[in-house]
Design a protein around this motif. Structure first.
Motif, mmCIF file in Angstrom:
data_model
loop_
_atom_site.group_PDB
_atom_site.id
_atom_site.type_symbol
_atom_site.label_atom_id
_atom_site.label_comp_id
_atom_site.label_asym_id
_atom_site.label_seq_id
_atom_site.Cartn_x
_atom_site.Cartn_y
_atom_site.Cartn_z
ATOM 1 N N ASN A 797 0.840 -1.217 0.000
ATOM 2 C CA ASN A 797 0.000 0.000 0.000
ATOM 3 C C ASN A 797 0.868 1.258 0.000
ATOM 4 N N LYS A 800 2.111 1.615 -3.400
ATOM 5 C CA LYS A 800 1.031 1.855 -4.361
ATOM 6 C C LYS A 800 0.432 3.254 -4.218
ATOM 7 N N TYR A 801 0.262 3.695 -2.936
ATOM 8 C CA TYR A 801 -0.413 4.990 -2.716
ATOM 9 C C TYR A 801 0.577 6.156 -2.612
ATOM 10 N N ASP A 827 4.799 6.447 4.815
ATOM 11 C CA ASP A 827 5.034 6.885 3.427
ATOM 12 C C ASP A 827 4.695 8.348 3.293
ATOM 13 N N MET A 845 -13.551 -1.606 1.529
ATOM 14 C CA MET A 845 -13.560 -0.144 1.709
ATOM 15 C C MET A 845 -12.336 0.473 1.009
ATOM 16 N N ARG A 846 -12.583 1.442 0.142
ATOM 17 C CA ARG A 846 -11.493 2.124 -0.549
ATOM 18 C C ARG A 846 -11.728 3.617 -0.448
ATOM 19 N N ALA A 847 -10.680 4.365 -0.222
ATOM 20 C CA ALA A 847 -10.838 5.818 -0.093
ATOM 21 C C ALA A 847 -11.081 6.424 -1.473
ATOM 22 N N ALA A 850 -8.113 7.196 -3.745
ATOM 23 C CA ALA A 850 -7.492 6.052 -4.423
ATOM 24 C C ALA A 850 -8.097 5.906 -5.829
ATOM 25 N N GLY A 857 -7.324 -1.727 -6.736
ATOM 26 C CA GLY A 857 -7.328 -2.404 -5.431
ATOM 27 C C GLY A 857 -8.697 -3.000 -5.144
ATOM 28 N N THR A 858 -8.764 -3.809 -4.090
ATOM 29 C CA THR A 858 -10.029 -4.488 -3.757
ATOM 30 C C THR A 858 -10.630 -4.011 -2.434
ATOM 31 N N GLY A 859 -9.805 -3.367 -1.626
ATOM 32 C CA GLY A 859 -10.328 -2.950 -0.299
ATOM 33 C C GLY A 859 -10.367 -4.115 0.670
ATOM 34 N N GLY A 861 -7.282 -5.730 1.704
ATOM 35 C CA GLY A 861 -5.982 -5.842 2.376
ATOM 36 C C GLY A 861 -6.019 -5.388 3.827
ATOM 37 N N LEU A 862 -6.465 -4.196 4.107
ATOM 38 C CA LEU A 862 -6.451 -3.666 5.484
ATOM 39 C C LEU A 862 -7.405 -4.458 6.392
ATOM 40 N N SER A 886 0.893 8.645 5.026
ATOM 41 C CA SER A 886 0.258 7.873 6.092
ATOM 42 C C SER A 886 1.308 7.069 6.838
HETATM 43 P P1 ADP Z 1 -6.597 -1.821 -1.635
HETATM 44 O O1 ADP Z 1 -6.574 -3.097 -2.307
HETATM 45 O O2 ADP Z 1 -7.575 -0.877 -2.158
HETATM 46 O O3 ADP Z 1 -5.308 -1.233 -1.402
HETATM 47 P P2 ADP Z 1 -6.557 -1.989 1.217
HETATM 48 O O4 ADP Z 1 -7.482 -2.639 2.150
HETATM 49 O O5 ADP Z 1 -5.199 -2.390 1.290
HETATM 50 O O6 ADP Z 1 -7.173 -2.157 -0.194
HETATM 51 O O7 ADP Z 1 -6.632 -0.487 1.467
HETATM 52 C C1 ADP Z 1 -7.876 0.102 1.606
HETATM 53 C C2 ADP Z 1 -7.839 1.528 1.180
HETATM 54 O O8 ADP Z 1 -7.049 2.260 2.095
HETATM 55 C C3 ADP Z 1 -7.169 1.789 -0.070
HETATM 56 O O9 ADP Z 1 -8.070 1.624 -1.164
HETATM 57 C C4 ADP Z 1 -6.697 3.197 0.071
HETATM 58 O O10 ADP Z 1 -7.678 4.053 -0.297
HETATM 59 C C5 ADP Z 1 -6.399 3.300 1.498
HETATM 60 N N1 ADP Z 1 -4.960 3.126 1.822
HETATM 61 C C6 ADP Z 1 -4.417 2.028 2.368
HETATM 62 N N2 ADP Z 1 -3.125 2.250 2.604
HETATM 63 C C7 ADP Z 1 -2.864 3.530 2.227
HETATM 64 C C8 ADP Z 1 -1.705 4.345 2.205
HETATM 65 N N3 ADP Z 1 -0.557 3.909 2.640
HETATM 66 N N4 ADP Z 1 -1.827 5.611 1.725
HETATM 67 C C9 ADP Z 1 -3.015 6.086 1.313
HETATM 68 N N5 ADP Z 1 -4.155 5.350 1.295
HETATM 69 C C10 ADP Z 1 -4.048 4.085 1.739
#
Ligand code: ADP
Length: 898
Positions: A797, A800-801, A827, A845-847, A850, A857-859, A861-862, A886
């Motif tokens: 992440n 990627k972000y 990061d 859940m995805r912001a 993003a 992404g799939t939302g 991972g977290l 973040s």
């Molecule tokens: P994804 O597959 O979308 O990355 P995650 O569950 O890993 O799914 O993350 C969920 C959402 O959290 C992401 O879609 C993103 O919007 C936000 N996110 C996660 N990690 C970061 C990061 N390091 N910086 C900014 N946004 C992040």
């Protein structure tokens, strides 16, 4: 006339002299002296000597006296009248001797009696005897007159006492005493029958149930004895008490059966003595069928003074019922005369009147007191005014009200004077409403009624002056009508009654308001009862139920009583609440409790309710805190908290999400199956792609064009991503189903971090990845594969972000205070918008940013990271600012993992 006047004058003079103080004094002295012993003898001797000397002297002066014995006659008469006949007889003897010795010739010697002297002496004796007889008669008359006067005085005394004496005991005592004194009885007693307030007898006349009311002429001990014992209708008393007739017995002992010698006679006497025969005798005597000699037994109790002469009369009330008896007795026989009986009957009648008066007086007094108490305690104000409108009487309420309006002439006029004047004019005022503002500035409402007090006037005679005046001056037809309708009566005053209706009005208004509220509440209840979801309203920090619909009972599986606090309701009904993952939910975490305790509105809170019987119900809870003031629950409400603040209120909606949960479960199952089924073809595709690349690199087979090689590499990368995605999906379904297992072992976190970072370093050139591990080796108990998965996710992440590249700092250190290993990944990427931060760990859940940066992404991972870390007993959180970057933190316990 002319002759009688000097006579009358002389008589008056004599009577005047006789009654003059000096003579009266002298008479008193003489009377006193007369009562001294020997006074009679002295008069007898001195009188005889004086009379004899007087005759001798008179003989010497005038010549021999023809009938000297006559001179002694006044002395004999005097002695017979004032002393007694014995003195008179001695005086007569002396007189005859003196005449024989001194005045029959030859004088002053003892001589033989000649026929002539004998005749003279006999004549003198006969005259003296005659005088004596006359004097005795006069004496008897005097005694009779005195006796009559005495009785009259006594009766007068009783008559006076009857009107003045209201104490029953004293009066009866006086009558008993008088009866005893006038009849010369040894003792007198009153026995009475107990009666009620209305004068009706409480006990039958049979059976010795009378009590002693007064007694005279007995000893203290005897009196005390009589007080203790019930008295009444047996023996001689039976005719008096049972049949109301007087009884007079000359010698009561004559009625006691004499001891008989033979057995048969004794038995006969005993049978005669039986109670029944004695009663029969009393009945027969009372009805004139039996002479008094037929009465049997005395009926006197043991310890009673000896009674030989007996006289008793009944006390009869107005209705002829026996009320008691007045009894006289004497220890000697033959003491009571017929006159005594008449007197006693009279006295008993007077006593009956006195008793009736005393009873009427005391009952009238009791009634008056009762009426007084009622009058005073009536809640309405009542005032009596006379024909001039002056207040005669007022009860407490009226007094208070008039006092309060002392300075308010207008109100007093309205309340009292107007109504009173109408009533005095003969009108009846009924419930006239009057509003008064009292001294405390409070408005009070009264219904004023007034009616005239009528005084009957003499029948059909002319109308009284006052009424005629009223007729003349009255202009109102109403008044005229009312006056002519009852010409015999004129109002002598008026009664004014004030009925305070303030409270009644207030109560009526309150009742109406209450009814309206109730109606609204009922309507609201009907509406919410029809809602499919459970809806209820709670109040106070302990969440007491205020309102609930029907579905609430279904959701909780029990009925929640109004006013019952939530915790008590759950405890008594054995209801438990769990989180979605099956862990128990702390009471403070219930959406309902949070809403009333913190004032926050909790939305879409998932809870699982477990009923007493073990059935579960997944619910989605929305608890919205409301403003109590908006609901109209003011700060004066009785249910406020200690500071007088209105209590918090919340409306809570529970939605049954069983169906949703089922759908979710089916979806997860489908995803699981799909992911599982994708794994094999993906492995084949990835295997062949990698084989093609490897074999080509090794020179086996024909050489591939560059575009062909690129295509195969793209296929390889895409399948890699697909494999990762399917793995993530499988993990998610495992987690949901609780099938994810950890393989815990001692793990060197420092080495794990270094290894993972090294793997990522080769994947990017844009980013500079630094590692800071102090100490270098931190050993924890964990599943190394899963912790690496978590770290990889965070690293992935971070890269990627941060699409523009930049620094990525990874740090791992020991936190001795928390006994934890602390891992962070920082990061400088796009960051997470504030409004989405609290939901970033949720599934899918995805912001927004993003998407905006077009980052795939799939939302998932977290979500997986949090679940895995928490299953290790750790915690995951982050700090982020949009556009700045973040930092994600993980804390894992250092100790043994259970
Ligand atoms: P994804 O597959 O979308 O990355 P995650 O569950 O890993 O799914 O993350 C969920 C959402 O959290 C992401 O879609 C993103 O919007 C936000 N996110 C996660 N990690 C970061 C990061 N390091 N910086 C900014 N946004 C992040």
């Amino acid at each position: 006339m002319a002759a009688s006047t000097p006579m009358k004058k002389a008589a008056e003079q004599i009577s005047g002299a006789w009654n003059s103080p000096r003579i009266a004094e002298l008479r008193t002295v003489v009377t006193k002296w007369r009562k001294l012993p020997y006074s009679g003898a002295i008069i007898l001797v001195i009188g005889t000597v004086v009379a004899t000397l007087f005759i001798i002297a008179l003989g010497r002066a005038v010549g021999p006296f023809p009938n000297p014995g006559l001179v002694y006659l006044p002395l004999v008469a005097l002695l017979a009248y004032h002393w007694n006949w014995r003195y008179a007889v001695i005086a007569t003897m002396l007189q005859l001797f003196c005449v024989y010795y001194f005045f029959i010739s030859p004088p002053n010697t003892l001589k033989p009696l000649t026929p002539q002297s004998t005749a003279q002496l006999v004549t003198l004796a006969a005259v003296t005897g005659f005088v004596l007889a006359i004097v005795q008669l006069a004496r008897f008359r005097r005694t009779m007159a005195e006796h009559a006067a005495e009785r009259l005085t006594a009766l007068n005394r009783i008559g006076t006492a009857l009107v003045s004496e209201l104490d029953e005991t004293r009066l009866l005592h006086l009558i008993a005493e008088t009866a005893r004194d006038l009849t010369g009885a040894g003792f007198a007693a009153f026995t009475l029958r107990p009666i009620n307030e209305l004068g009706q007898p409480l006990v039958p006349s049979e059976g010795s149930l009378f009590y002693l009311a007064a007694v005279v002429g007995v000893t203290k001990e005897q009196e005390a004895l009589f007080q203790r014992m019930p008295l009444g209708g047996e023996g001689l008393l039976a005719p008096i008490f049972r049949h109301g007739v007087p009884v007079r017995i000359a010698d009561a002992l004559a009625f006691v059966p004499r001891p008989e010698h033979t057995q048969a006679a004794r038995l006969r006497a005993m049978s005669i003595e039986t109670r029944d025969s004695a009663r029969q005798a009393a009945f027969d005597y009372a009805h004139g069928l039996l002479a008094k000699e037929g009465l049997r037994s005395l009926g006197v109790p043991r310890g009673h003074p000896v009674v030989r002469s007996f006289l008793g009369a009944p006390l009869l009330d107005r209705n002829g019922n026996v009320r008691g008896g007045l009894l006289l007795g004497h220890s000697e026989p033959g003491r009571f005369t017929h006159d005594d009986e008449i007197l006693l009957v009279g006295l008993a009648a007077e006593a009956a009147v006195a008793l009736e008066n005393a009873r009427l007086y005391s009952s009238a007094q009791a009634q008056a007191q009762e009426l007084d108490a009622i009058f005073e305690s009536i809640a309405d104000g009542i005032t009596l005014v006379d024909d001039e409108g002056r207040i005669l009487r007022e009860n407490r309420t009226a007094h208070r009200l008039l006092k309060a309006l002392e300075n308010d002439a207008e109100s007093t006029e309205e309340l009292l004077r107007t109504a009173a004047s109408h009533a005095l004019n003969g009108e009846v005022e009924q419930s006239m409403p009057v509003t008064v503002v009292d001294a405390a500035k409070e408005t009070r409402e009264y219904l004023v009624s007034a009616s005239p007090l009528r005084q009957p006037t003499a029948g059909s005679g002319p109308l009284p002056l006052k009424e005629q005046e009223v007729h003349g001056t009255s202009g109102s037809s109403k008044q005229r009508v009312s006056l002519t309708s009852s010409p015999q009566e004129i109002p002598s005053g008026a009664v004014v009654v004030w009925h305070d209706v303030t409270e009644a009005h207030r109560l009526l208004q309150e009742q109406q308001a209450h009814a309206e509220t109730e109606a609204r509440r009922a309507m609201l209840q009907t509406i919410i009862d029809e809602l499919p979801s459970s809806v209820y309203l709670v109040r106070g920090r302990d969440a007491r139920l205020v309102l609930a619909n029907r579905a609430t009972t279904e959701v909780w599986g029990a009925s929640w009583a109004y006013g019952q606090p939530m915790s008590e309701f759950l405890a008594t009904n054995g209801i438990r609440v769990f989180q979605v993952d099956g862990r128990p939910l702390a009471a403070a975490e219930f959406a309902t409790r949070r809403a009333v305790q913190t004032g926050e509105s909790v939305r879409h809170h998932q809870e699982i309710i477990v009923h007493r019987d073990g059935t579960t119900l997944p619910v989605l809870v929305n608890a919205v805190a409301l403003d109590p003031l908006v609901l109209g629950w003011s700060s004066q409400d009785e249910a406020n908290d200690n500071q007088g603040q209105p209590e918090p209120v919340a409306i809570v909606v529970h939605q049954d999400v069983t169906a949703l949960k089922e759908a979710e479960r089916l979806k997860d199952e489908f995803i699981g199956i799909a992911a599982h089924e994708l794994r094999s073809p993906l492995a084949v595709v990835r295997g062949f792609a990698q084989m093609l690349i490897m074999q080509t690199k090794r020179g086996k087979g024909p050489e591939l064009a560059d575009w062909q090689m690129e295509a195969i590499q793209d296929i390889d990368q895409a399948t890699n991503r697909l494999v990762e995605l399917t793995e993530d999906l499988l993990d998610v379904t495992r987690l949901q189903a609780g099938r994810l297992e950890l393989h815990i072992e001692p793990t060197d976190l420092g080495a794990l971090v270094q290894r993972t970072v090294a793997r990522f370093r080769v994947t990017t050139e844009q980013h500079r990845i630094s590692v800071n591990a102090t100490p270098e080796h931190i050993v924890i108990m964990a599943d190394p594969r899963r912790i690496e998965q978590v770290l990889s996710n965070l690293m992935n992440n971070a890269i990627k972000y941060s699409p523009d590249g930049g620094n990525i700092d990874v740090s791992v250190r020991e936190d001795q205070t928390d006994k934890a290993a602390l891992l962070s990944v920082r990061d400088n990427g796009i960051g997470i918008p504030v409004q989405q931060q609290n939901r970033i760990f949720s599934r899918f859940m995805r912001a927004d940013n993003a998407h905006a940066h077009n980052i795939g992404g799939t939302g998932l991972g977290l979500y997986l990271c949090r679940e895995l870390v928490e299953r290790h007993g750790g915690r995951i959180w982050f700090e982020s600012a949009e556009g700045q970057g973040s930092t994600f933190f993980i804390s894992l316990p250092l100790g043994q993992i259970e």
